[in-house]
Design an enzyme around this catalytic site. Structure first.
Site, short mmCIF file in Angstrom:
data_model
loop_
_atom_site.label_atom_id
_atom_site.label_comp_id
_atom_site.label_asym_id
_atom_site.label_seq_id
_atom_site.Cartn_x
_atom_site.Cartn_y
_atom_site.Cartn_z
N GLY A 46 0.78 -1.23 0.00
CA GLY A 46 0.00 0.00 0.00
C GLY A 46 0.81 1.28 0.00
N ASN B 31 1.47 3.02 -2.64
CA ASN B 31 0.75 3.94 -3.53
C ASN B 31 -0.47 4.53 -2.82
OD1 ASN B 31 1.98 4.18 -6.27
ND2 ASN B 31 1.93 1.94 -6.10
N LEU C 279 -9.93 -7.90 -12.93
CA LEU C 279 -11.39 -7.77 -12.85
C LEU C 279 -12.01 -8.07 -14.22
CD1 LEU C 279 -11.30 -4.61 -10.61
CD2 LEU C 279 -12.14 -6.87 -9.91
N ASN D 143 -5.78 2.54 -13.01
CA ASN D 143 -4.80 1.57 -12.50
C ASN D 143 -3.41 2.17 -12.63
OD1 ASN D 143 -3.75 -1.04 -11.69
ND2 ASN D 143 -3.19 -1.37 -13.84
N HIS E 286 0.50 1.02 -13.26
CA HIS E 286 1.29 -0.12 -13.72
C HIS E 286 2.77 0.28 -13.74
CE1 HIS E 286 2.14 -3.85 -15.78
NE2 HIS E 286 2.94 -3.17 -16.58
N ASP F 23 -4.43 -3.73 -18.85
CA ASP F 23 -3.46 -2.64 -19.07
C ASP F 23 -3.67 -1.94 -20.42
OD1 ASP F 23 -2.25 -3.14 -16.59
OD2 ASP F 23 -0.82 -4.54 -17.47
N GLU G 21 5.90 6.08 -9.53
CA GLU G 21 4.53 5.75 -9.12
C GLU G 21 3.99 6.73 -8.09
OE1 GLU G 21 3.62 1.53 -8.59
OE2 GLU G 21 5.58 1.03 -9.41
C1 GRF Z 1 3.15 -1.29 -7.56
O1 GRF Z 1 4.36 -1.53 -8.23
C2 GRF Z 1 2.06 -1.13 -8.56
O2 GRF Z 1 2.43 -0.49 -9.73
C3 GRF Z 1 1.71 -2.55 -8.86
O3 GRF Z 1 1.81 -3.20 -7.60
C4 GRF Z 1 2.73 -2.51 -6.76
C5 GRF Z 1 1.99 -2.17 -5.50
O4 GRF Z 1 2.75 -1.52 -4.54
N1 GRF Z 1 0.48 -2.68 -9.57
P1 GRF Z 1 2.06 -0.90 -3.24
O5 GRF Z 1 1.12 -1.95 -2.65
O6 GRF Z 1 1.31 0.34 -3.66
O7 GRF Z 1 3.19 -0.58 -2.32
#
Ligand code: GRF
Length: 205
Positions: A12, A14, A94, A108, A110, A151, A181
């Site tokens: 988590g 992000n 999904l 999303n 990626h 994607d 990110e």
């Molecule tokens: C990130 O690299 C995201 O791009 C991918 O999964 C990872 C999740 O990281 N889809 P976090 O749970 O946000 O730390």
């Protein structure tokens, strides 16, 4: 103010970037109203609780059938009247039927520069391993709308970074997270919320 639901499966970080953006005011056109995890032990749940955001857990163990699993997630999102769904490290693909409930209202993140190293099977460290094996000099992250192609939805934001000599999948994963990110996800969420609020897309002017 748009109501945001964040779907997570793991650490988590992000999600944390979104929480921090909400706190510092850079995310202001939307508010995180629900964090939903498909893993009981996701650290993301802890982050949400610390930020006093309601959480929900819906797992494949509880709902082995994909339809029941997705219907339950949908029910939670409806219950919290979520306008924008953010997939932030959500490790379950999904179905098109699910995605159809949120046209241009699900995004999303990626960890590559789409259209490279994306689609079915490209997740987690696999993405970065493939990038290094191919010898790319630049990688990065992409935020995109979610449609029925994995994607494959319209790109909202991207950020690139130079791949270093001697880079490992682990080091690249870390650097893409920290430099790309965490930077583009909050900005993309704010942009999409703002556009949803004004009922406009960029093409409309
Ligand atoms: C990130 O690299 C995201 O791009 C991918 O999964 C990872 C999740 O990281 N889809 P976090 O749970 O946000 O730390």
């Amino acid at each position: 103010m748009k109501r945001i639901g964040v779907l997570v499966s793991g650490g988590g970080t992000n999600l944390q970037a979104l929480i921090d953006a909400q706190k510092d005011g850079s995310l202001k056109s939307g508010r995180i109203e629900l964090v939903l995890s498909n893993k009981v032990d996701a650290f993301a749940l802890h982050r949400a609780q610390l930020a006093r955001i309601p959480t929900a857990i819906v797992t494949k163990e509880q709902y082995p059938e994909k339809e029941a699993f997705e219907q339950t997630i949908l029910a939670r999102l409806k219950e919290y009247r979520i306008d924008l769904v953010v997939l932030a490290g959500f490790m379950s693909v999904l179905s098109p039927e699910f995605v159809a409930h949120y046209p241009r209202a699900m995004i999303n993140i990626h960890p590559s520069l789409i259209p490279s190293f994306c689609g079915e099977g490209f997740y987690g460290l696999r993405v970065h391993r493939a990038a290094i094996e191919r010898g790319v000099k630049v990688s990065g992250a992409t935020v995109h709308y979610v449609n029925e192609i994995v994607d494959g939805g319209e790109i909202i934001a991207q950020k690139a970074l130079a791949v270093r000599k001697g880079e490992t999948p682990e080091s690249l994963q870390r650097r893409v997270l920290e430099n790309c990110e965490w930077a583009i996800l909050p900005r993309a969420v704010e942009k999409v919320c703002r556009e949803m609020e004004s009922g406009q897309t960029e093409e409309d002017g």
